[in-house]
Design a protein around this motif. Structure first.
Motif, PDB file in Angstrom:
ATOM      1  N   UNK A 194      33.220 -78.876 -14.444  1.00  0.00           N
ATOM      2  CA  UNK A 194      31.977 -79.511 -14.000  1.00  0.00           C
ATOM      3  C   UNK A 194      30.971 -79.395 -15.142  1.00  0.00           C
ATOM      4  N   UNK A 195      30.902 -80.406 -16.028  1.00  0.00           N
ATOM      5  CA  UNK A 195      30.051 -80.294 -17.228  1.00  0.00           C
ATOM      6  C   UNK A 195      28.583 -80.055 -16.916  1.00  0.00           C
ATOM      7  N   UNK A 199      24.982 -74.137 -22.097  1.00  0.00           N
ATOM      8  CA  UNK A 199      25.111 -74.555 -23.491  1.00  0.00           C
ATOM      9  C   UNK A 199      24.817 -73.461 -24.507  1.00  0.00           C
ATOM     10  N   UNK A 200      23.895 -72.564 -24.202  1.00  0.00           N
ATOM     11  CA  UNK A 200      23.550 -71.515 -25.156  1.00  0.00           C
ATOM     12  C   UNK A 200      24.405 -70.272 -24.970  1.00  0.00           C
ATOM     13  N   UNK A 206      32.570 -73.001 -23.930  1.00  0.00           N
ATOM     14  CA  UNK A 206      33.063 -73.109 -22.554  1.00  0.00           C
ATOM     15  C   UNK A 206      34.169 -72.096 -22.227  1.00  0.00           C
ATOM     16  N   UNK A 207      34.262 -71.038 -22.992  1.00  0.00           N
ATOM     17  CA  UNK A 207      35.286 -70.030 -22.718  1.00  0.00           C
ATOM     18  C   UNK A 207      35.048 -69.361 -21.370  1.00  0.00           C
ATOM     19  N   UNK A 208      33.797 -68.987 -21.087  1.00  0.00           N
ATOM     20  CA  UNK A 208      33.492 -68.350 -19.802  1.00  0.00           C
ATOM     21  C   UNK A 208      33.715 -69.314 -18.652  1.00  0.00           C
ATOM     22  N   UNK A 242      15.168 -68.939 -25.612  1.00  0.00           N
ATOM     23  CA  UNK A 242      15.888 -70.038 -24.973  1.00  0.00           C
ATOM     24  C   UNK A 242      17.048 -69.520 -24.131  1.00  0.00           C
ATOM     25  N   UNK A 243      17.735 -68.502 -24.633  1.00  0.00           N
ATOM     26  CA  UNK A 243      18.820 -67.917 -23.831  1.00  0.00           C
ATOM     27  C   UNK A 243      18.262 -67.247 -22.581  1.00  0.00           C
TER      28      UNK A 243
END
Length: 339
Positions: free
Chosen positions: A47-48, A53-54, A59-61, A183-184
């Motif tokens: 589900x993109x 993104x940060x 996308x490993x997690x 930002x994170x």
């Protein structure tokens, strides 16, 4: 030859009810389900719109989370006496299709059922961000957790005292970096849901945990610039019990296998009366992730740290329903993947 079990609504619903109970980073639930009625296949897609993104640019997690959901589907199928056949990354033309599940038939006399209590543990497993008692977990239980990871193609290593301190230092360093990255911090805070919002995603404020008064346990601080959400500090266990889940390779398929291994370990721990939480911060920074690898082990690719022990239950987090989209047309004969 085994008779294929039809994937009708009555069959699919309990499988998806189990799938959505899987853990996911920040409770993003980054999966989507599609039922291909022509091929009688349950597809699990990414589900993109629910990615980080940060925090998780590769996308490993997300893959770990989807792998955990796939493992729950397997357990739910076997619990009902059905044999699941799972293909990971089945279509090179559709990178968002992460797994495909079909039911090959009823379990045969040579098929081994899951360990006792695993299916019941799906609903009971919740992340516990509160202090544990520090009571040592018996070696046979740790051995069961280790075997669970190995059965899914991953490895689980329990460090000694010096190794535990090293991993906690690396996690604390990652936590400090996250705090220094506005930002994170904002991305993490966006997945915290205040009371009354009623969102199906994210972590409700009631499920957050306190900081460690002793400063030894680097639990993730989700509150960021909103200290009003922060709970009073408590003293955490003095002797932390950690396990490093890792894989010999670091491909997309390995991430999905690691997710299945993670859920197998968590359910095994839950069935044994343990509580668990995940320390993922160091995995979000490439240099710190590499530093968590086992010393002098060239093929150790760390995936996540698991804190385990005896203690209070974790608070439940919301879940969206797993109702699948249905595709009734047969797939095209060209071999290309679904839209």
């Amino acid at each position: 030859m085994h008779t294929r079990i039809p994937l009708d609504t009555a069959t699919v619903e309990p499988l998806l009810a189990a799938a959505v109970a899987a853990p996911s980073i920040h409770n993003t639930q980054p999966w989507r389900f599609r039922l291909d009625s022509g091929r009688q296949v349950l597809e699990v897609h990414s589900a993109p719109e629910r990615t980080l993104p940060l925090t998780d640019p590769a996308h490993r997690a997300q893959y770990l989370s989807v792998g955990a959901a796939v493992f729950n589907i397997r357990i739910a199928a076997v619990h009902r006496g059905l044999r699941p056949e799972v293909r990971l990354l089945p279509d090179p033309y559709d990178p968002g299709l992460l797994a495909a599940v079909r039911l090959a038939g009823p379990l045969g006399p040579g098929d081994l059922p899951p360990g006792p209590g695993l299916h019941e543990a799906i609903a009971r497993r919740h992340t516990s961000r509160r202090p544990f008692t520090g009571r040592p977990v018996p070696e046979p239980v740790v051995a069961e957790m280790t075997s669970a990871a190995h059965a899914c193609g991953a490895r689980l290593s329990v460090p000694d005292i010096a190794g535990t301190r090293r991993l906690l230092r690396l996690t604390a360093a990652a936590e400090a970096r996250n705090h220094a990255h506005p930002d994170r911090t904002a991305e993490t805070l966006s997945w915290i849901t205040p009371p009354g919002r009623g969102s199906h995603y994210g972590i409700p404020a009631t499920a957050l945990g306190p900081p460690d008064a002793g400063g030894r346990m680097p639990m993730r601080d989700f509150t960021g610039a909103l200290p009003v959400l922060r709970l009073p500090a408590l003293w955490f266990e003095r002797h932390v019990q950690l396990a490093l889940l890792w894989t010999p390779h670091d491909r997309r398929e390995d991430w999905l296998r690691a997710g299945q291994a993670l859920q197998y370990v968590l359910l095994t721990a839950t069935a044994a009366g343990l509580r668990t939480s995940l320390l993922h911060q160091a995995m979000e920074w490439p240099d710190l992730r590499a530093a968590t690898a086992l010393p002098r082990h060239r093929r150790c690719h760390p995936q996540v740290l698991i804190r385990f022990g005896y203690g209070p239950d974790g608070a439940p987090t919301p879940r969206a329903t797993g109702h699948p989209a249905v595709r009734t047309a047969a797939p095209p004969a060209t071999g290309t993947g679904p839209d």
